[in-house]
Write a protein that holds these residues in place. Sequence first.
Motif, PDB file in Angstrom:
ATOM      1  N   GLN A  71      -5.072   9.974   1.166  1.00  0.00           N
ATOM      2  CA  GLN A  71      -3.895   9.865   1.423  1.00  0.00           C
ATOM      3  C   GLN A  71      -2.906   8.636   1.358  1.00  0.00           C
ATOM      4  OE1 GLN A  71      -3.922  10.611   5.806  1.00  0.00           O
ATOM      5  NE2 GLN A  71      -5.237  12.395   5.491  1.00  0.00           N
ATOM      6  N   GLY A  72      -3.556   7.655   0.666  1.00  0.00           N
ATOM      7  CA  GLY A  72      -2.968   6.182   0.227  1.00  0.00           C
ATOM      8  C   GLY A  72      -2.784   5.414   1.413  1.00  0.00           C
ATOM      9  N   ARG A  73      -3.537   5.699   2.304  1.00  0.00           N
ATOM     10  CA  ARG A  73      -3.111   4.805   3.562  1.00  0.00           C
ATOM     11  C   ARG A  73      -4.171   3.674   3.652  1.00  0.00           C
ATOM     12  NH1 ARG A  73      -3.073   9.008   8.571  1.00  0.00           N
ATOM     13  NH2 ARG A  73      -2.726   7.037   9.693  1.00  0.00           N
ATOM     14  N   ILE A  74      -5.267   3.753   2.927  1.00  0.00           N
ATOM     15  CA  ILE A  74      -6.029   2.610   2.913  1.00  0.00           C
ATOM     16  C   ILE A  74      -6.551   2.597   1.475  1.00  0.00           C
ATOM     17  CG2 ILE A  74      -7.813   4.001   3.864  1.00  0.00           C
ATOM     18  CD1 ILE A  74      -9.126   0.973   4.724  1.00  0.00           C
ATOM     19  N   ASP A  75      -6.569   1.566   0.671  1.00  0.00           N
ATOM     20  CA  ASP A  75      -6.965   1.413  -0.843  1.00  0.00           C
ATOM     21  C   ASP A  75      -8.092   0.763  -1.037  1.00  0.00           C
ATOM     22  OD1 ASP A  75      -7.050   1.444  -3.522  1.00  0.00           O
ATOM     23  OD2 ASP A  75      -5.166   0.393  -3.991  1.00  0.00           O
TER      24      ASP A  75
END
Length: 362
Positions: free
Chosen positions: A324-328
């Motif tokens: 989801q792009g909330r942690i890379d």
Amino acid sequence: MLHKVRGVVSLKEGAPVELTDILVPDPGPGEALVAVQACGVCHTDLAYRDGEINDQFPFLLGHEAAGVVESVGDGVTDVEPGDFVVLNWRAVCGRCRACKRGEQQYCFDTHNARQPMTLEDGTPLSPALGIGAFADKTLVAAGQCTKVDPDVEPDVAGLLGCGAMAGIGAAINTAPVRRGDTVAVIGCGGVGSAAIAGAEIAGARRIIAVDVDPRKLNWAGRFGATDLVNARHGDPVEAIRAFTDGFGADVVVDAVGRPETYRQAFYARDLAGTVVLVGVPSPEATLELPLLDVFGRGGALKSSWYGDCLPSRDFPMLVDLHQQGRIDLEEFVTERIAVDQVETAFTKMNAGEVLRSVVMFR
């Protein structure tokens, strides 16, 4: 049937590791054979090589891994051939007193595969953390396999098998960091950077990163640190207090595990704040604190083992957050290497040049 594959083995304390042929058996009851796709080079592997864990040489190193289940033994129902899995080193038993009270993350009887993997001459290998994944294939207990979305890249997913999960879990599970908290993290290598990422996920309003290496402080900023403190240039306790209106942080994570950094964490927290120790201390380390200060400051002093994670719950969740792009999680991967480059990766790790080198098997 025995599978002859390549594996990275530590034969003698302190000696360079060797890439050699090993023999991996077909899975027996409760076991799974996994074709490894990627495995991170963790400091724990270096500790095995240097005899800091135990003296049960030879070791088959590697444990921070993802791959595909190739076959399973009798009685295995949770995974099947073709499943994409992240390997974990805490297969819960489901029967001990922790499991029976619904706290499987504290299982007191975790287990590994029963059959040994061996050198070609039959010498049994001790797999690092019960996994041994610097190999084309490895044999594990089926409970060490956690299914995740196969669309995630294996070099990213495998990091959840140890370092990334340890740091993120220290923040979101052990502390736990609450929305609006102030957080300080002492030590910004792989685990510390993951704790910073976990604090950001949890909604911390201020995240203070402490290290003595400007490169690591730069990494910390990429994972969400709002303030950077170089401990070579002043007292980190005073710096943390200055960033928190003079009070200290609500949560302080010690990702180093030395007596001096733990004392810093203890005094850098607010009254009734929380200290989380996730850095692994050396066996000879001891700690002295005035007992009156322990009493008078209140709060909680916690240790975080594997981020107090439950792999079946936490691995899929963190993969979802990554997608989801909330942690890379990709930010943790400094380089991708071949299996014959592990010793070089250890040198880079000791020099602080990498967050994670990841061995690729495909």
